[in-house]
Design a protein around this motif. Structure first.
Motif, short mmCIF file in Angstrom:
data_model
loop_
_atom_site.label_atom_id
_atom_site.label_comp_id
_atom_site.label_asym_id
_atom_site.label_seq_id
_atom_site.Cartn_x
_atom_site.Cartn_y
_atom_site.Cartn_z
N THR A 287 27.68 -26.02 -4.50
CA THR A 287 27.07 -26.79 -4.88
C THR A 287 26.51 -26.44 -6.88
OG1 THR A 287 24.22 -24.96 -4.86
CG2 THR A 287 24.49 -26.88 -3.46
N GLY A 288 26.53 -24.73 -6.85
CA GLY A 288 26.68 -24.21 -8.55
C GLY A 288 25.22 -23.66 -8.41
N GLN A 289 24.54 -24.07 -7.68
CA GLN A 289 23.46 -23.32 -8.15
C GLN A 289 23.39 -21.81 -7.66
OE1 GLN A 289 21.21 -25.56 -5.17
NE2 GLN A 289 19.53 -25.77 -6.88
N THR A 290 22.59 -21.01 -8.49
CA THR A 290 22.43 -19.40 -8.75
C THR A 290 21.53 -19.39 -7.35
OG1 THR A 290 21.49 -19.46 -11.38
CG2 THR A 290 21.29 -17.05 -9.57
N VAL A 291 22.27 -18.04 -6.82
CA VAL A 291 21.77 -17.54 -5.10
C VAL A 291 21.65 -16.04 -5.38
CG1 VAL A 291 22.58 -19.37 -3.78
CG2 VAL A 291 24.54 -17.39 -4.48
N TRP A 292 20.95 -15.64 -4.87
CA TRP A 292 21.10 -14.26 -4.67
C TRP A 292 21.70 -13.36 -3.32
CZ3 TRP A 292 17.79 -16.88 -7.61
CH2 TRP A 292 17.75 -16.92 -8.77
N MET A 293 21.60 -12.10 -2.57
CA MET A 293 21.85 -11.64 -1.38
C MET A 293 20.51 -10.71 -0.94
SD MET A 293 24.52 -9.22 0.50
CE MET A 293 26.16 -9.90 0.50
N ALA A 294 20.19 -11.44 0.07
CA ALA A 294 19.46 -11.37 0.46
C ALA A 294 19.14 -9.44 1.50
CB ALA A 294 18.41 -12.34 1.42
N ALA A 295 17.84 -9.38 2.02
CA ALA A 295 18.05 -8.04 2.34
C ALA A 295 19.24 -7.97 4.53
CB ALA A 295 16.81 -7.32 3.16
N ASP A 296 19.24 -8.80 4.12
CA ASP A 296 19.58 -9.71 6.16
C ASP A 296 21.33 -9.69 5.53
OD1 ASP A 296 20.17 -11.71 4.46
OD2 ASP A 296 18.70 -12.58 6.86
N GLY A 297 22.03 -9.74 4.19
CA GLY A 297 22.28 -9.94 3.25
C GLY A 297 23.10 -11.62 3.35
#
Length: 101
Positions: free
Chosen positions: A23-33
């Protein structure tokens, strides 16, 4: 694909961020990976754990693109040298565009 970014000290809290390839959207890693599009779910990592999380993200190229560290607070809040850039990535453009214009 990677970009050159400032090197953060091992003890500096950091998050792993990337763009979702589909999608090209920004994502971040959550604590569970897992990957999240919610800035409130950003996990902060330090030291060897941070390096391991980035290595995991780099193995997921295809799911995400150009993963890198960004400086955050100990609780995952956006901070540091790239604050404006990362705030825009988290909250969207500073001017209206498209249908919202």
């Amino acid at each position: 694909m990677t970009s050159v970014r400032p090197k953060l000290k091992p003890e500096t809290p950091k998050a792993v961020t990337a763009w979702e390839t589909a999608t090209g959207q920004t994502v971040w890693m959550a604590a569970d990976g897992s990957w999240t599009k919610e800035a409130g779910q950003i996990a902060a990592f330090t030291g060897d754990e941070a390096e391991a999380r980035l290595a995991d993200a780099l193995k997921q190229e295809g799911v995400v693109t150009d993963p890198y560290f960004m400086e955050v607070t100990g609780s995952g809040g956006i901070t540091g040298r790239e604050t404006l850039r990362e705030t825009i990535r988290a909250n969207g453009p500073t001017v209206a565009y498209g249908e919202s214009a």
